[in-house]
Design a protein around this motif. Structure first.
Motif, PDB file in Angstrom:
ATOM      1  N   ALA A  34     105.677 -12.548 -35.175  1.00 44.54           N
ATOM      2  CA  ALA A  34     106.626 -11.588 -34.622  1.00 44.54           C
ATOM      3  C   ALA A  34     107.389 -10.919 -35.761  1.00 44.54           C
ATOM      4  O   ALA A  34     107.597  -9.694 -35.754  1.00 44.54           O
ATOM      5  N   MET A  35     107.783 -11.718 -36.757  1.00 47.75           N
ATOM      6  CA  MET A  35     108.527 -11.155 -37.877  1.00 47.75           C
ATOM      7  C   MET A  35     107.634 -10.240 -38.716  1.00 47.75           C
ATOM      8  O   MET A  35     108.066  -9.192 -39.182  1.00 47.75           O
ATOM      9  N   GLY A  98     109.347 -20.155 -27.949  1.00 43.55           N
ATOM     10  CA  GLY A  98     108.224 -19.234 -27.782  1.00 43.55           C
ATOM     11  C   GLY A  98     108.666 -17.936 -27.108  1.00 43.55           C
ATOM     12  O   GLY A  98     108.271 -16.838 -27.505  1.00 43.55           O
ATOM     13  N   ASP A  99     109.529 -18.073 -26.106  1.00 43.22           N
ATOM     14  CA  ASP A  99     110.031 -16.889 -25.400  1.00 43.22           C
ATOM     15  C   ASP A  99     110.834 -15.970 -26.324  1.00 43.22           C
ATOM     16  O   ASP A  99     110.737 -14.746 -26.231  1.00 43.22           O
ATOM     17  N   TYR A 100     111.623 -16.580 -27.206  1.00 43.87           N
ATOM     18  CA  TYR A 100     112.410 -15.752 -28.136  1.00 43.87           C
ATOM     19  C   TYR A 100     111.489 -14.993 -29.075  1.00 43.87           C
ATOM     20  O   TYR A 100     111.712 -13.814 -29.357  1.00 43.87           O
ATOM     21  N   ALA A 101     110.446 -15.683 -29.543  1.00 47.24           N
ATOM     22  CA  ALA A 101     109.483 -15.010 -30.422  1.00 47.24           C
ATOM     23  C   ALA A 101     108.804 -13.858 -29.673  1.00 47.24           C
ATOM     24  O   ALA A 101     108.630 -12.757 -30.203  1.00 47.24           O
ATOM     25  N   LYS A 102     108.462 -14.112 -28.423  1.00 42.49           N
ATOM     26  CA  LYS A 102     107.831 -13.078 -27.591  1.00 42.49           C
ATOM     27  C   LYS A 102     108.782 -11.889 -27.431  1.00 42.49           C
ATOM     28  O   LYS A 102     108.379 -10.731 -27.526  1.00 42.49           O
ATOM     29  N   ASN A 103     110.052 -12.206 -27.191  1.00 36.13           N
ATOM     30  CA  ASN A 103     111.047 -11.151 -27.006  1.00 36.13           C
ATOM     31  C   ASN A 103     111.177 -10.290 -28.266  1.00 36.13           C
ATOM     32  O   ASN A 103     111.283  -9.062 -28.182  1.00 36.13           O
ATOM     33  N   ILE A 104     111.116 -10.954 -29.426  1.00 37.34           N
ATOM     34  CA  ILE A 104     111.172 -10.197 -30.688  1.00 37.34           C
ATOM     35  C   ILE A 104     109.959  -9.265 -30.765  1.00 37.34           C
ATOM     36  O   ILE A 104     110.087  -8.073 -31.054  1.00 37.34           O
ATOM     37  N   LEU A 123     116.629  -8.231 -44.270  1.00 33.44           N
ATOM     38  CA  LEU A 123     117.235  -9.566 -44.152  1.00 33.44           C
ATOM     39  C   LEU A 123     116.547 -10.411 -43.085  1.00 33.44           C
ATOM     40  O   LEU A 123     116.465 -11.636 -43.195  1.00 33.44           O
ATOM     41  N   LEU A 124     116.069  -9.734 -42.049  1.00 30.77           N
ATOM     42  CA  LEU A 124     115.539 -10.459 -40.898  1.00 30.77           C
ATOM     43  C   LEU A 124     114.351 -11.374 -41.212  1.00 30.77           C
ATOM     44  O   LEU A 124     114.313 -12.506 -40.715  1.00 30.77           O
ATOM     45  N   PRO A 125     113.365 -10.922 -42.017  1.00 29.54           N
ATOM     46  CA  PRO A 125     112.248 -11.836 -42.293  1.00 29.54           C
ATOM     47  C   PRO A 125     112.695 -13.160 -42.926  1.00 29.54           C
ATOM     48  O   PRO A 125     112.187 -14.225 -42.557  1.00 29.54           O
ATOM     49  N   SER A 126     113.654 -13.080 -43.863  1.00 28.93           N
ATOM     50  CA  SER A 126     114.135 -14.315 -44.488  1.00 28.93           C
ATOM     51  C   SER A 126     114.805 -15.196 -43.446  1.00 28.93           C
ATOM     52  O   SER A 126     114.626 -16.424 -43.427  1.00 28.93           O
TER      53      SER A 126
END
Lengths: 231, 263
Positions: A34-35, A98-104, A123-126
């Motif tokens: 996702a990232m 898993g849901d949060y990753a899906k939401n991203i 910043l987000l990937p780190s």
């Protein structure tokens, strides 16, 4: 650890641990992809993350069924009991991760549409990496019954919280300075929030692992981060 | 082997204490220095694999081992602070105060009524038939058997079902107004329904009598007791609150046994 006199019991516990390891691996990959999709603005990778979440949900259902079966048929005691209860709780948390990753992943197309690079995105990937590692280590700690590793995961949650505060402030500054970015920044803010929640959930998993391994709940710690200070 | 630390649980009223109790059968040492407190308000369960000494130790609490010629008991056991192995102790009286229920129901080959009335009569607890009638009814009620047998008190005790016979034996123990009831695998010969009735009875008797139960069935120990003692190779390995023993035992040997990893 010594084996059970009843071999089938060991096989069921092994199967349970195997399922949780698989589920953890998938959740971790979902965060990573996702990232990556966000960074590269890769819509097809994002779509893959969304599709793969179904398998995570399926494993959760499978574990629930197995735990009910073990409790009913084996009447587990002591560390076995703590293990299966922890397993049951862990899968429902990992499912949320898993849901949060899906939401991203679902937000990637909206951000990609703007074709603009924003500083906070860097910043987000780190931030995502730290949260992903927390999930990874929490589940490794479960597999190894490693209470110290679990404690280390709990400690690391403040790093994610600090990232979140920093991203929050930056995004608000962007929005104040250039209202045209509000739509993207709002998406990015949700993404940051999702990662922050992933960190919290990994912490919860670590707490359950600590209990399963030692029979003792880890000491209460300060919960920081979910409400960032005023800008 | 080192004697591992034990958790002695504080009790409101300690009924019996054992200190450094050792039991020998001839040359063989069956119990290796056991110290434990049995308290009034809690059911204490003894668990452990066959041959671990739990039944032998239970039998020291009312001197049942006296009947085994080769058996020798060392250490101190007290009932309300009084040494039960003291020469002045009347063993017949002791066994009335510390009653026992055995693995196989063993009613006397007499009527239900006589099974209960026998003890109070020889211990002089009843004066006349009316007194005895009261004791019989009260004991059978406390044993949860009255409603099932009140219309056939003069039928033979051995004609009852296994579970009823065991409750009759509990009623017989209760009839002499004991302070402690020892139960040596009281449900191992019973079906699940009869077992549940005994377990419910144990729950009801709790507080009125100090109860110690030896059981092979760990789920039963978990269900009926508040304190659990795990015996292994003649040692008391761990003694603690039942819910702790079954969720988070301190000793590796306890853990291996209760999780089914023993041996």
């Amino acid at each position: 650890m010594a084996e059970h006199t009843i071999k089938a019991f060991d096989e069921e516990i092994d199967k349970l641990r195997g399922l949780i390891a698989e589920m953890g691996g998938r959740a971790e990959a979902a965060i990573e992809n996702a990232m990556l999709a966000l960074q590269r603005q890769d819509k097809s990778l994002a779509a893959e993350v969304v599709a793969d979440d179904k398998r995570i949900d399926a494993i959760e259902a499978e574990v629930e069924k197995l735990v009910v079966q073990i409790i009913a048929l084996r009447a587990p005691m002591a560390n076995d009991l703590r293990d299966v209860i922890a397993a049951l709780k862990i899968v429902s948390v990992v499912e949320r991760i898993g849901d949060y990753a899906k939401n991203i992943a679902k937000r990637v197309p909206s951000i990609a549409a703007n074709q603009r690079t924003l500083e906070p995105v860097s910043l987000l990937p780190s931030m995502g990496q730290v949260a992903g590692e927390m999930v990874h280590d929490a589940l490794n700690a479960f597999a190894a019954r490693d209470a110290d590793l679990a404690l280390a995961v709990i400690e690391r949650d403040t790093v994610v919280d600090d990232f979140y505060n920093s991203v929050f402030r930056t995004l608000v500054t962007y929005m104040v300075e250039n209202p045209k970015t509000i739509s993207e920044c709002a998406h990015l803010l949700f993404i940051a929030k999702n990662i922050e929640r992933i960190g919290d959930h990994a912490t919860n998993v670590a707490e359950m692992v600590h209990y399963a391994a030692t029979g003792v709940t880890p000491p209460e710690r300060e919960r920081g981060g979910s409400a960032p200070q005023e800008v | 082997m080192m004697h591992e630390p034990q958790t002695l649980v504080p009790a409101t009223e300690t009924k019996m204490t054992a200190r450094d109790v050792k039991v020998f059968y001839g040359e063989k040492q069956a119990i290796k220095g056991v110290s434990i407190d049995v308290d009034m308000d809690n059911v204490t369960a003894f668990i452990g694999p066959s041959g671990c000494g739990k039944s032998t130790f239970l039998r020291t609490l009312n001197r049942m081992n006296d009947t085994v010629a080769s058996a020798r008991v060392e250490g101190t056991i007290t009932l309300d602070g009084e040494d039960i192995y003291a020469p002045s102790m009347d063993v017949v009286q002791l066994r009335a105060r510390v009653g026992m229920v055995f693995q196989k129901p063993n009613p006397f080959p007499k009527s239900i009524y006589e099974n209960i009335a026998y003890g109070p009569r020889i211990h002089g607890l009843a004066h006349g038939k009316a007194d005895l009638d009261v004791i019989v009814e009260k004991s059978l009620r406390r044993a949860g058997l009255w409603d099932e047998v009140k219309d056939r008190l003069h039928d033979s005790g051995t004609a009852l079902s296994g579970g009823q016979q065991q409750r009759l034996c509990i009623g017989r123990a209760i009839a002499v107004e004991p302070e402690v009831i020892l139960m040596d695998e009281p449900c191992s010969a019973l079906d699940p329904i009869a077992t549940a009735k005994i377990e419910e009875l144990i729950h009801e008797l709790r507080g009125r009598y100090a109860i110690v139960i030896v059981t092979h069935n760990m789920q039963q120990a978990a269900r009926v007791s508040q304190r659990t003692a795990f015996f292994h190779l003649g040692e008391l390995v761990e003694y603690g609150v039942t819910s702790d023993i079954f969720t988070n035992p301190r000793q590796e040997r306890t853990k291996d046994y209760i999780t089914g990893r023993y041996g």
